[in-house]
Design an enzyme around this catalytic site. Structure first.
Site, mmCIF file in Angstrom:
data_model
loop_
_atom_site.group_PDB
_atom_site.id
_atom_site.type_symbol
_atom_site.label_atom_id
_atom_site.label_comp_id
_atom_site.label_asym_id
_atom_site.label_seq_id
_atom_site.Cartn_x
_atom_site.Cartn_y
_atom_site.Cartn_z
ATOM 1 N N SER A 176 -3.538 -5.537 -2.845
ATOM 2 C CA SER A 176 -4.694 -5.092 -2.065
ATOM 3 C C SER A 176 -5.548 -4.177 -2.936
ATOM 4 O O SER A 176 -5.030 -3.515 -3.851
ATOM 5 C CB SER A 176 -4.241 -4.325 -0.813
ATOM 6 O OG SER A 176 -5.345 -3.687 -0.177
ATOM 7 N N TYR A 189 0.868 2.278 2.860
ATOM 8 C CA TYR A 189 0.282 0.994 2.464
ATOM 9 C C TYR A 189 -0.130 1.006 0.998
ATOM 10 O O TYR A 189 0.173 0.062 0.245
ATOM 11 C CB TYR A 189 -0.919 0.687 3.353
ATOM 12 C CG TYR A 189 -1.465 -0.703 3.176
ATOM 13 C CD1 TYR A 189 -0.766 -1.810 3.650
ATOM 14 C CD2 TYR A 189 -2.689 -0.921 2.549
ATOM 15 C CE1 TYR A 189 -1.266 -3.094 3.497
ATOM 16 C CE2 TYR A 189 -3.198 -2.198 2.390
ATOM 17 C CZ TYR A 189 -2.492 -3.283 2.865
ATOM 18 O OH TYR A 189 -2.985 -4.561 2.713
#
Length: 283
Positions: A176, A189
């Site tokens: 990501s 995350y």
């Protein structure tokens, strides 16, 4: 009449003597405006393939003529995806290491080998740092990061035991842009996606002896819901002038899996419409 006819035919014969007969030429070139790609049928396994980006990846490889299997914790969505795409579904919670390992080994046993592995599964839940529990942090690690090493290890162990070494292999990890840019309350995350990117180049070094390339893709804003509800400002903030779609990531996966892409390894490809390179100043 008959004599004149024979005389004319004889004259035509003499006139054409020595001339090579004309043959109709055919071409295998693609029509203007099209590109032909040769993609050999491959054996593919995708984690988290029931919905969103994962489903798009499953569908794209199926459309390319590959045999595709995937796992997901959502049995209902997984079954629907399998029926729609012609793929195989394994209901697996990836935080269960033995279950995930068994799924990969089952696919290898069924098809004899695994050519392409896409580690896509992930959860994204932002929590204030002050109240973030270690249990929640560990669950994010067990979902986003640990499956990458479990699946890669299963593939590596199989390749190590082959009598005739394979000359083709691909591992694609979905990271990501959060691993290179952050906002508040994204610690779990960001940490796991950063770990995915780091594992990518480490695995590339270890698996090179098996002719397996390892790369990661870092999506930016990929809308997995109702694309039509997006606002004009949502699209305009991107250099690409649009928000991303799951198919954008699936296309990148297919590109990295091409036989001609074997020189690309140990790298991260950002697919974000240019957002990570866009300077924004508030007035």
């Amino acid at each position: 009449m008959a004599d004149n006819y024979l005389e004319k035919k004889f004259e035509e014969y003499n006139a054409n003597r020595g001339k090579r007969p004309q043959t109709k030429r055919t071409t295998t070139l693609p029509k203007a405006g099209t590109i032909q790609m040769k993609f050999p049928p491959r054996r593919v396994f995708v984690t988290g393939g029931a919905k969103g980006i994962g489903r798009a990846i499953v569908a794209r490889f199926c459309s390319a003529g590959c045999r595709v299997a995937f796992c997901d914790i959502d049995s209902r969505a997984g079954q629907a995806t399998a029926e729609a795409t012609g793929s195989r579904f394994y209901p697996v919670d990836v935080t269960d290491a033995s279950a995930l390992r068994h799924a990969v080994e089952s696919v290898i046993a069924l098809w004899g080998d695994l050519d392409i592995l896409v580690n896509n599964v992930g959860i994204c839940k932002f929590e204030p740092l002050e109240s973030l529990s270690l249990d929640a942090f560990d669950k994010t690690v067990a979902t986003n990061l640990r499956p990458v090493i479990i699946t890669a290890q299963a593939m590596a162990r199989h390749r190590a035991g082959l009598a005739e070494p394979s000359t083709y292999g691909r591992i694609i990890n979905i990271s990501s842009t959060r691993h290179i840019m952050s906002e508040p309350d994204s610690e779990a995350y960001a940490a796991t996606k950063g770990g995915v990117a780091a594992l990518t180049h480490a695995l590339a070094a270890s698996l090179a002896k098996y002719h397996i390339t390892v790369n990661s893709i870092s999506p930016g804003w990929i809308e997995t819901g109702n694309y039509d509800t997006l606002r004009a400002v949502d699209h305009e903030q991107h250099m690409s002038r649009r928000v991303g779609r799951p198919d954008d990531i699936a296309s990148a996966c297919l590109y990295l899996s091409m036989p001609e892409s074997d020189f690309i390894t140990a790298t991260d490809i950002v697919v974000d419409g240019g957002m990570t390179h866009k300077m924004i100043y508030e007035e």
